[in-house]
Design an enzyme around this catalytic site. Structure first.
Site, short mmCIF file in Angstrom:
data_model
loop_
_atom_site.label_atom_id
_atom_site.label_comp_id
_atom_site.label_asym_id
_atom_site.label_seq_id
_atom_site.Cartn_x
_atom_site.Cartn_y
_atom_site.Cartn_z
CB VAL A 174 -0.97 -0.01 1.21
CG1 VAL A 174 -1.79 1.27 1.25
CG2 VAL A 174 -1.91 -1.21 1.12
N GLY A 219 11.08 -4.37 6.43
CA GLY A 219 9.66 -4.46 6.06
C GLY A 219 9.36 -3.82 4.72
CG ASP A 263 -8.01 -2.21 5.33
OD1 ASP A 263 -8.99 -2.02 4.62
OD2 ASP A 263 -7.65 -3.34 5.70
#
Lengths: 270, 270
Positions: A23, A46, A109
């Site tokens: 994202v 990450g 989200d």
């Protein structure tokens, strides 16, 4: 309740993206064309490969910080914050700090924590189209985007660029903000866009623009494309050698056949 | 440079509109559907008839102040400010105060003073489409809007509403934000939207939604429209009396003709 769809200006502004996953890479895609400076905060272990690639390719626009979000000080100087984290609580915390600091924020989200949403987009030069389903279905936005894309001729972006250039020239010739001159400008530009086709607008060049203003604006009327010297390009039939060759062979075959036929007829006659 | 097109959330927020002319009435049109509370500041002698009408009709959403802008105190509590004034200097002053107070601001007709621009919009229930030319030609945005409108079937809004309802049910059955469940939900919803037509999505009812989740989601597959009990409405041929009457008359005429013909034939036989 519906949203207010707006075109936010980010040129030379600071956008902080917290997170480095898929994202986050989409957020970078959205922000890069706006001319903003991006700060991206995410531990390198990450980082999604695409995010890493974007950071490397756009080092002039993106400053990368190899660490986690550490607190309100990270938001100093930010004009917009986008979180793209799996940690919902941290995302919500960041949103709350942003709200206190009056920094517009979007949390991926977590719709109820967002000041604004993203949507599907179509871009063609200066033309931008956004499709929002107000959080009811991102896939539906994509399906509708594809349908709309088919309805566009592909000339819209170029036509808008030309209209923008003409408008800038007109503003030099008849300057002023607001009031009567502003209204007259708007009306004349609007009539021109209605009268000319997209194809004609795309073919506008500097000389034609000057003539449009001299003949059209000064006399408060809309000249035709041809009147200001517009010429449509000759239709392009491609390389003429291939049809020439085909014609040559066909002609030769016909001649050959006629000759043969002729001989037979002669034979049958005599 | 292009803009970042976003869907700004204004539910229960305070929007201040300074000015009461035609542009102010357009701003009210844009803000009303968002669920914001509008404060409109303009001396009543400068009110456009449409603006006056909107103030009267939407007194629950609009608080009207019959006076000019008086200074920074007018902006206290505002979450967004829109100026629609002929006085460019005053507009710029208001923008500067907003920027210091970190309140998003749009000044009509002064692009360089704006945090964001408006664009042409298409609305169909939860579907919103914005067309922006990045200030290069508002009329072109309108022309493109009309072209896009023709490409839509008119079912998109209803289909999105149904998809949104199904998505809400799915979130109850398989809750959680982020992570694996979020991805699986997104993928399943996305496959459904791809597999079903807009017409089929529009016909989704509560029973079908339950069946879709029971048979589809639980088994990680996409059932067909018919499989979950979907029925396309019978084509509607209108009132059956007219075709019945036409049939009756045609039948009678044929019988009459045959009888006459028969008699003649008999006569000719005997």
């Amino acid at each position: 309740m519906s949203s207010l769809l707006i075109a936010w200006q980010l040129k030379d502004k600071n956008v902080l993206i917290v997170g480095g996953g898929e994202v986050a890479s989409q957020r970078v895609d959205s922000i890069l064309p706006t001319g903003a400076h991006i700060a991206l905060l995410a531990p390198s272990d990450g980082l999604n490969p695409r995010t890493r690639c974007l950071i490397d390719e756009h080092s002039d626009s993106i400053t990368y910080y190899d660490r986690r979000f550490s607190g309100p000080d990270d938001l100093i100087g930010a004009d917009m914050v986008l979180t793209a984290l799996d940690d919902v609580d941290l995302s919500r915390d960041i949103c709350n700090i942003c709200r206190t600091a009056k920094i517009p924020v979007n949390a991926a989200d977590i719709p109820d924590a967002c000041d604004f949403y993203f949507g599907s987009q179509i871009r063609d030069g200066p033309l931008q189209i956004m499709i929002s389903t107000n959080g009811n279905g991102p896939k539906m936005a994509n399906i509708i985007k594809e349908r709309l894309q088919k309805a566009l001729s592909g000339l819209e972006g170029q036509a808008i660029t030309k209209v923008g250039a003409l408008r800038a020239l007109l503003k030099i010739r008849a300057p002023g903000v607001g009031g009567a001159v502003s209204k007259r400008r708007m009306k004349w530009m609007s009539s021109l866009c209605n009268a000319w086709t997209l194809e004609e607008l795309v073919l506008l060049d500097d000389a034609m623009m000057q003539k449009l203003l001299d003949v059209g604006w000064e006399n408060d009327r809309i000249p035709t494309f041809e009147e200001v010297g517009g010429r449509r390009p000759e239709p392009d039939y491609g390389n003429p050698l291939v049809p020439q060759a085909i014609g040559f062979i066909a002609g030769a075959l016909l001649a050959f056949y006629l000759l043969k036929l002729g001989r037979r007829k002669w034979r049958s006659l005599f």
